[in-house]
Design an enzyme around this catalytic site. Structure first.
Site, PDB file in Angstrom:
ATOM      1  CB  CYS A 264     -20.454 -41.097  -3.704  1.00 20.32           C
ATOM      2  SG  CYS A 264     -21.114 -42.395  -4.783  1.00 20.32           S
ATOM      3  CG  PHE A 309     -17.555 -50.751  -6.992  1.00 17.55           C
ATOM      4  CD1 PHE A 309     -16.785 -51.893  -7.159  1.00 17.55           C
ATOM      5  CD2 PHE A 309     -18.042 -50.110  -8.129  1.00 17.55           C
ATOM      6  CE1 PHE A 309     -16.511 -52.394  -8.423  1.00 17.55           C
ATOM      7  CE2 PHE A 309     -17.770 -50.598  -9.400  1.00 17.55           C
ATOM      8  CZ  PHE A 309     -17.003 -51.748  -9.542  1.00 17.55           C
ATOM      9  CG  HIS A 354     -24.997 -38.731  -3.729  1.00 23.00           C
ATOM     10  ND1 HIS A 354     -24.075 -38.053  -4.492  1.00 23.00           N
ATOM     11  CD2 HIS A 354     -24.856 -40.043  -4.043  1.00 23.00           C
ATOM     12  CE1 HIS A 354     -23.406 -38.914  -5.249  1.00 23.00           C
ATOM     13  NE2 HIS A 354     -23.867 -40.128  -4.984  1.00 23.00           N
ATOM     14  CD  GLU A 356     -25.027 -34.706  -3.567  1.00 23.10           C
ATOM     15  OE1 GLU A 356     -25.271 -35.509  -4.487  1.00 23.10           O
ATOM     16  OE2 GLU A 356     -24.362 -35.015  -2.556  1.00 23.10           O
TER      17      GLU A 356
END
Length: 380
Positions: A264, A309, A354, A356
Site C-alpha cells: 500500500c 493515491f 492488502h 494480509e
C-alpha cells in the site's frame, strides 16, 4: 468535538460536503462535529477491520453496504489499538448485534471512542456523488442545536485537504516492538511502521519470521541494527509526496540489496524511491472486491484495497532506475491503476493492495511466500 451519546439515534445530524451538497439523517455513535475527507468503501463485511485500519486516519468513511453493525464488535478483529476514521456514514445500522463473539454494539464502540457518525441517509446517492465529483472534504454535525448551513459549510472548507498531508508519524508506533515468529524462527524482518495493520506482521510470523516493528521515524541505521534478512514498508495514511524520510530510508535499503517488500503506502514509497511520481486518484480504491491482474502469471486476484493515491509508472515498458530495471507487476482491471512494482535486478517488490486480507479475500497471500523466497535466495 464530541459529546454525550445517550439517545443519539434520535438526535438530528447533517452531513455537509465542501461543494455544498447536504444530507440529513440521525446521529450514530458520538454526538458532536467531525471533519475529514469523504471516501466510500464497497466492502460488504469487515467493518471492524476498516474502522481500525490506520490508513483511514482523517477520513470520513461512507459504507455502501446498506446494513452495518450486524455482528457487533469483538476484541479479536481489531487491526490497531483504536478506531482511526474521523467519521462514519451508514444507511441502516443494526442497533442490536447478533454474533457469538460480539461483546458490544458498533454504536457503543463508536460512542466510547468519540467517533461522530450519521445514519439514515441515502448512502447510494452520496457514493454516486463522490464517484462523479471525487473525494472531498466533509463535516458531520449532530445535536439538537445545529448551526445554520452556511456556518457548517464554512467550517468544512476551513479544514485541511488530504493532498499534502504527512500523516504516518501520527498513527505509527513511537517505540519499536517485536512480533515473535510462530514456531521455529527462520528469518528476521525490520518492518517500518507507516500505519501498519496488526494482521500484517502476524502473516509474516506464521511463516517463521520474527518481525521488528520500527517507528516511521526509523533511520537506515535503526533498520540494520536488528540485523534483518528482509525489510518491510507498511501501509499508512496521507500523501506519499510528503514522505521524504521513508523514501530516503528505502533508498538506503535498495543500495544494500536487502530483500524488500512493501504494501500500500509502501508501494508508493518504492515508486518514489525508484524515481516515479505519485498522484491522487479521483475517488480511490476502498473495499474488499477489487480485481487485480498479476502481469507475470496472468492470474486475476480479487483483492482488498484502501488507497487514494497511486504510482505514476509506465505500464507498457521496463523502466531504468538508479537501482536497475523495474516494471509494473500488477494492475487494477477496473481502471489500469498501478497495483504493484518489482525490480528485475534486485530482490525488491511491492503491491498497492492488502494481501494480509483483514478483512478480505486471501487470493494474494502468496506474496508473503514470495518475500520468504527472496530472503531464502539471498542466503543461498
Amino acid at each position: 468535538m464530541t459529546t454525550s451519546t445517550r439517545g443519539a439515534h434520535r438526535t438530528p445530524a447533517v452531513l455537509v460536503l465542501e461543494d455544498g451538497r447536504i444530507f440529513r439523517g440521525r446521529a450514530y455513535g458520538a454526538v458532536g462535529a467531525t471533519f475529514g475527507e469523504a471516501v466510500f468503501s464497497t466492502g460488504m463485511t469487515g467493518y471492524q477491520e476498516t474502522l481500525t485500519d490506520p490508513s483511514y486516519h482523517r477520513q470520513v468513511v461512507v459504507m455502501t453496504a446498506p446494513h452495518v453493525g450486524n455482528t457487533g464488535i469483538n476484541d479479536e478483529d481489531m487491526e490497531s489499538r483504536r478506531i482511526w476514521v474521523s467519521g462514519y456514514v451508514v444507511r441502516d445500522p443494526a442497533r442490536v448485534p447478533s454474533n457469538w463473539r460480539s461483546t458490544r454494539s458498533l454504536d457503543q464502540e463508536l460512542a466510547a471512542q468519540g467517533v461522530v457518525g450519521i445514519s439514515g441517509i441515502d448512502t447510494r446517492a452520496l457514493t454516486r456523488h463522490l464517484r462523479e465529483r471525487g473525494a472531498m472534504r466533509v463535516g458531520i454535525f449532530s445535536g439538537n442545536a445545529l448551526p445554520d448551513e452556511g456556518t457548517m459549510l464554512a467550517e468544512v472548507r476551513q479544514t485541511p485537504e488530504m493532498s499534502g498531508a504527512d500523516l504516518s508519524a501520527e498513527v505509527a508506533t513511537t517505540e519499536a516492538y517485536v512480533v515473535p515468529a510462530i514456531g521455529e524462527k527462520k528469518f528476521t524482518v525490520a518492518a517500518v511502521d507507516l500505519g501498519i495493520k496488526g494482521m500484517t506482521p502476524h502473516r509474516m510470523a506464521e511463516r517463521g519470521i520474527e518481525v521488528h516493528v520500527l517507528p516511521a521515524t526509523a533511520t537506515v541505521d535503526d533498520v540494520y541494527a536488528v540485523e534483518p534478512d528482509g525489510v518491510f514498508f507498511s501501509n499508512g495514511p496521507g500523501d506519499p509526496a510528503t514522505a521524504d524520510h521513508p523514501v530516503s530510508v528505502m533508498q538506503g535499503v535498495l543500495e544494500r540489496g536487502t530483500p524488500l517488500f512493501g504494501i500500500c503506502f509502501g508501494n508508493q514509497i518504492l515508486g518514489r524511491a525508484l524515481g516515479f511520481g505519485t498522484f491522487k486518484l479521483k475517488y480511490g480504491h476502498r473495499g474488499i472486491n477489487q480485481p487485480v491482474q498479476d502481469r507475470t502469471t496472468g492470474k486475476v486476484e480479487v483483492t482488498a484495497h484502501n488507497h487514494g493515491f497511486a504510482v505514476d509508472a509506465p505500464l507498457d515498458q521496463v523502466s531504468d532506475t538508479p537501482y536497475g530495471r523495474a516494471e509494473v507487476s500488477h494492475v487494477c482491471l477496473n481502471d489500469n491503476v498501478v497495483e504493484g512494482l518489482q525490480l528485475l535486478d534486485r530482490p525488491a517488490f511491492s503491491v498497492q493492495y492488502h494481501p494480509e486480507a483483514a478483512a478480505g479475500p486471501h487470493d494474494a497471500a502468496y506474496l508473503f511466500d514470495r518475500f520468504v523466497n527472496l530472503m531464502e535466495g539471498q542466503r543461498a
